[in-house]
Design a protein around this motif. Sequence first.
Motif, PDB file in Angstrom:
ATOM      1  N   LEU A 130      -0.425  -2.983   8.989  1.00  0.00           N
ATOM      2  CA  LEU A 130      -1.059  -2.786  10.292  1.00  0.00           C
ATOM      3  C   LEU A 130      -2.570  -2.996  10.201  1.00  0.00           C
ATOM      4  CD1 LEU A 130      -0.696  -1.944  13.263  1.00  0.00           C
ATOM      5  CD2 LEU A 130      -1.024   0.412  12.528  1.00  0.00           C
ATOM      6  N   THR A 131      -3.196  -2.396   9.189  1.00  0.00           N
ATOM      7  CA  THR A 131      -4.637  -2.592   9.019  1.00  0.00           C
ATOM      8  C   THR A 131      -4.946  -4.046   8.673  1.00  0.00           C
ATOM      9  OG1 THR A 131      -4.551  -1.903   6.695  1.00  0.00           O
ATOM     10  CG2 THR A 131      -5.100  -0.204   8.312  1.00  0.00           C
ATOM     11  N   ALA A 132      -4.077  -4.684   7.904  1.00  0.00           N
ATOM     12  CA  ALA A 132      -4.295  -6.095   7.550  1.00  0.00           C
ATOM     13  C   ALA A 132      -4.248  -6.980   8.788  1.00  0.00           C
ATOM     14  CB  ALA A 132      -3.255  -6.543   6.529  1.00  0.00           C
ATOM     15  N   THR A 133      -3.340  -6.684   9.708  1.00  0.00           N
ATOM     16  CA  THR A 133      -3.227  -7.469  10.931  1.00  0.00           C
ATOM     17  C   THR A 133      -4.500  -7.365  11.760  1.00  0.00           C
ATOM     18  OG1 THR A 133      -0.838  -7.142  10.976  1.00  0.00           O
ATOM     19  CG2 THR A 133      -1.884  -7.766  13.048  1.00  0.00           C
TER      20      THR A 133
ATOM     21  N   GLY B  85      -5.076   2.582  -2.465  1.00  0.00           N
ATOM     22  CA  GLY B  85      -5.433   3.609  -3.442  1.00  0.00           C
ATOM     23  C   GLY B  85      -4.596   4.868  -3.282  1.00  0.00           C
ATOM     24  N   VAL B  86      -4.374   5.290  -2.027  1.00  0.00           N
ATOM     25  CA  VAL B  86      -3.526   6.462  -1.767  1.00  0.00           C
ATOM     26  C   VAL B  86      -2.117   6.205  -2.301  1.00  0.00           C
ATOM     27  CG1 VAL B  86      -2.395   7.786   0.069  1.00  0.00           C
ATOM     28  CG2 VAL B  86      -4.835   7.306   0.209  1.00  0.00           C
ATOM     29  N   PHE B  87      -1.605   5.014  -2.032  1.00  0.00           N
ATOM     30  CA  PHE B  87      -0.270   4.670  -2.507  1.00  0.00           C
ATOM     31  C   PHE B  87      -0.204   4.703  -4.031  1.00  0.00           C
ATOM     32  CE2 PHE B  87       2.770   1.444  -3.974  1.00  0.00           C
ATOM     33  CZ  PHE B  87       3.932   1.992  -3.472  1.00  0.00           C
TER      34      PHE B  87
ATOM     35  N   LEU C  98       5.290   6.099   1.604  1.00  0.00           N
ATOM     36  CA  LEU C  98       5.887   5.275   2.660  1.00  0.00           C
ATOM     37  C   LEU C  98       4.950   5.128   3.855  1.00  0.00           C
ATOM     38  CD1 LEU C  98       9.564   6.576   2.540  1.00  0.00           C
ATOM     39  CD2 LEU C  98       8.723   4.330   1.822  1.00  0.00           C
ATOM     40  N   THR C  99       4.229   6.196   4.183  1.00  0.00           N
ATOM     41  CA  THR C  99       3.261   6.128   5.280  1.00  0.00           C
ATOM     42  C   THR C  99       2.141   5.152   4.938  1.00  0.00           C
ATOM     43  OG1 THR C  99       3.755   8.412   5.916  1.00  0.00           O
ATOM     44  CG2 THR C  99       1.671   7.485   6.704  1.00  0.00           C
ATOM     45  N   ALA C 100       1.634   5.227   3.726  1.00  0.00           N
ATOM     46  CA  ALA C 100       0.583   4.302   3.299  1.00  0.00           C
ATOM     47  C   ALA C 100       1.084   2.865   3.334  1.00  0.00           C
ATOM     48  CB  ALA C 100       0.081   4.665   1.903  1.00  0.00           C
ATOM     49  N   ILE C 101       2.298   2.642   2.858  1.00  0.00           N
ATOM     50  CA  ILE C 101       2.872   1.293   2.854  1.00  0.00           C
ATOM     51  C   ILE C 101       3.069   0.781   4.280  1.00  0.00           C
ATOM     52  CG2 ILE C 101       5.032   0.044   2.374  1.00  0.00           C
ATOM     53  CD1 ILE C 101       3.208   0.194  -0.005  1.00  0.00           C
TER      54      ILE C 101
ATOM     55  N   PHE D  54     -10.815  -3.465   6.208  1.00  0.00           N
ATOM     56  CA  PHE D  54     -10.514  -3.918   4.847  1.00  0.00           C
ATOM     57  C   PHE D  54     -10.640  -2.746   3.882  1.00  0.00           C
ATOM     58  CE2 PHE D  54     -12.228  -5.465   0.750  1.00  0.00           C
ATOM     59  CZ  PHE D  54     -11.131  -6.193   0.320  1.00  0.00           C
ATOM     60  N   TRP D  55     -11.691  -1.987   4.021  1.00  0.00           N
ATOM     61  CA  TRP D  55     -11.916  -0.852   3.109  1.00  0.00           C
ATOM     62  C   TRP D  55     -10.938   0.281   3.395  1.00  0.00           C
ATOM     63  CZ3 TRP D  55     -14.123  -2.500  -0.911  1.00  0.00           C
ATOM     64  CH2 TRP D  55     -15.040  -3.541  -0.836  1.00  0.00           C
ATOM     65  N   ILE D  56     -10.512   0.431   4.648  1.00  0.00           N
ATOM     66  CA  ILE D  56      -9.456   1.405   4.964  1.00  0.00           C
ATOM     67  C   ILE D  56      -8.157   0.962   4.296  1.00  0.00           C
ATOM     68  CG2 ILE D  56      -8.018   2.320   6.828  1.00  0.00           C
ATOM     69  CD1 ILE D  56     -10.566   2.317   8.572  1.00  0.00           C
ATOM     70  N   LYS D  57      -7.883  -0.333   4.368  1.00  0.00           N
ATOM     71  CA  LYS D  57      -6.685  -0.869   3.715  1.00  0.00           C
ATOM     72  C   LYS D  57      -6.747  -0.634   2.209  1.00  0.00           C
ATOM     73  CE  LYS D  57      -4.433  -5.215   2.697  1.00  0.00           C
ATOM     74  NZ  LYS D  57      -4.551  -6.654   2.790  1.00  0.00           N
TER      75      LYS D  57
END
Length: 144
Positions: A91-94, A39-41, A83-86, A31-34
């Motif tokens: 993927l992290t949410a899944t 934030g990166v985006f 685009l990489t962050a998006i 969750f925190w990585i997501k």
Amino acid sequence: GIFGVLIAYTGYLRAVEFEKGFAFYSHEPLFWIKVAFVGVFGASSFFNTVIIIQRALAKREGKLQPMGEKLSKRMIQICNAELTAIAIIPLTATFMARGVGYSEDIPWQAEAALAALIFGGLSFKYVKEALTFEENPTLLESSE
């Protein structure tokens, strides 16, 4: 801007009011990585937004210069990072929704602080870079 606020608001509602609730998500490192990737985006969009506003103002004043190769390459790099962050966020949410990596041993405040540090640091970096970007910086020659 409005779309970003809407995404943040719906994300907040999903994490706190609906789904599994904050008690689950707060102990989920993904969750925190997501959050960090969101934030990166968001932070990386500051550079392109500031440059576009600066160029629009220059055009209005009749002082618009053609975009140089250095600036266009930097804007493309930032768009690729966005685009990489998006791509990584779903993927992290899944994985997060399935409990992959769930751990109550890690204090959520530490994970939240890291995500906030990433967002704050990158926001500062990209805004500063946009405000100080020079297409052809003058080289300072040292006279000895």
